[in-house]
Design a protein around this motif. Structure first.
Motif, PDB file in Angstrom:
ATOM      1  N   ALA A   1      -3.763  -7.969  -2.583  1.00 51.23           N
ATOM      2  CA  ALA A   1      -4.404  -8.332  -1.312  1.00 51.23           C
ATOM      3  C   ALA A   1      -4.909  -9.774  -1.359  1.00 51.23           C
ATOM      4  O   ALA A   1      -4.748 -10.532  -0.395  1.00 51.23           O
ATOM      5  CB  ALA A   1      -5.549  -7.376  -0.995  1.00 51.23           C
TER       6      ALA A   1
ATOM      7  N   ASP B   1      -4.028  -3.491  -6.569  1.00 50.90           N
ATOM      8  CA  ASP B   1      -4.092  -3.600  -5.111  1.00 50.90           C
ATOM      9  C   ASP B   1      -4.993  -4.750  -4.683  1.00 50.90           C
ATOM     10  O   ASP B   1      -4.684  -5.478  -3.736  1.00 50.90           O
ATOM     11  CB  ASP B   1      -4.588  -2.289  -4.491  1.00 50.90           C
ATOM     12  CG  ASP B   1      -3.565  -1.165  -4.624  1.00 50.90           C
ATOM     13  OD1 ASP B   1      -2.372  -1.479  -4.839  1.00 50.90           O
ATOM     14  OD2 ASP B   1      -3.960   0.013  -4.500  1.00 50.90           O
TER      15      ASP B   1
ATOM     16  N   ALA C   1       0.828  -1.206   0.000  1.00 49.99           N
ATOM     17  CA  ALA C   1       0.000   0.000   0.000  1.00 49.99           C
ATOM     18  C   ALA C   1       0.864   1.258   0.000  1.00 49.99           C
ATOM     19  O   ALA C   1       0.508   2.271  -0.618  1.00 49.99           O
ATOM     20  CB  ALA C   1      -0.926  -0.002   1.216  1.00 49.99           C
TER      21      ALA C   1
END
Length: 164
Positions: A136, A132, A93
């Motif tokens: 994840a 992202d 992140a």
């Protein structure tokens, strides 16, 4: 006639009395010897039972300590898995970590690619950075696999403890 028989009767009575006393005394001696043997066997059996109970207590204590250590390792392993997952996600992140996958190179080389090869540099394989959400998902999936490995190690540890 009774006068002559009285000494013989007295002798017979003394013999019968001494026989009875010897039998009675011998019976008491045998009974005492048997009771003594029973008491010795009972004492030896109680000592053996006591020794076995102490051995069992020591083994139980060692198994309990080993089980506690295995459970502690298990909990620490799960915490390490979660911490590693959180670290990787935080690094991704923040941009400190970029996950990418190789992609198939284009069939026609780009104009600038020929110049790089001519300069002696190798053309790096093209790569695509993961989104992202994909990062994840993959990190969570890997973390889940690590947690399962920790759980399996816990099972093996418990099995080893119980088999000792």
């Amino acid at each position: 006639m009774w006068r002559k028989a009285i000494p013989w009767l007295a002798l017979l009575a003394a013999l019968v009395g001494s026989r009875w006393w010897a039998y009675s005394h011998g019976k008491d001696v045998v009974t005492l010897a048997r009771d003594l043997g029973d008491a010795k066997r009972e004492r030896d059996n109680n000592a053996t039972i006591n020794d076995l109970q102490q051995q069992l207590r020591r083994k139980e204590s060692a198994a309990a300590s080993a089980l506690l250590a295995a459970e502690t390792r298990y909990r620490e392993g799960l915490l390490n898995v979660q911490a590693e997952k959180n670290r990787i996600l935080a690094d991704a992140a923040a941009g400190r970590l970029r996950l990418s996958v190789p992609i198939k190179p284009a069939s026609c080389p780009a104009a600038g690619a020929a110049a790089n090869v001519a300069e002696g540099g190798a053309d790096p394989a093209p790569r695509a950075e993961l989104s992202d959400a994909a990062t994840a998902f993959l990190v969570s999936l890997a973390s889940e696999a690590d947690a399962i490995a920790v759980e399996l190690n816990r099972c093996v540890s418990r099995e080893n403890i119980y088999m000792k």
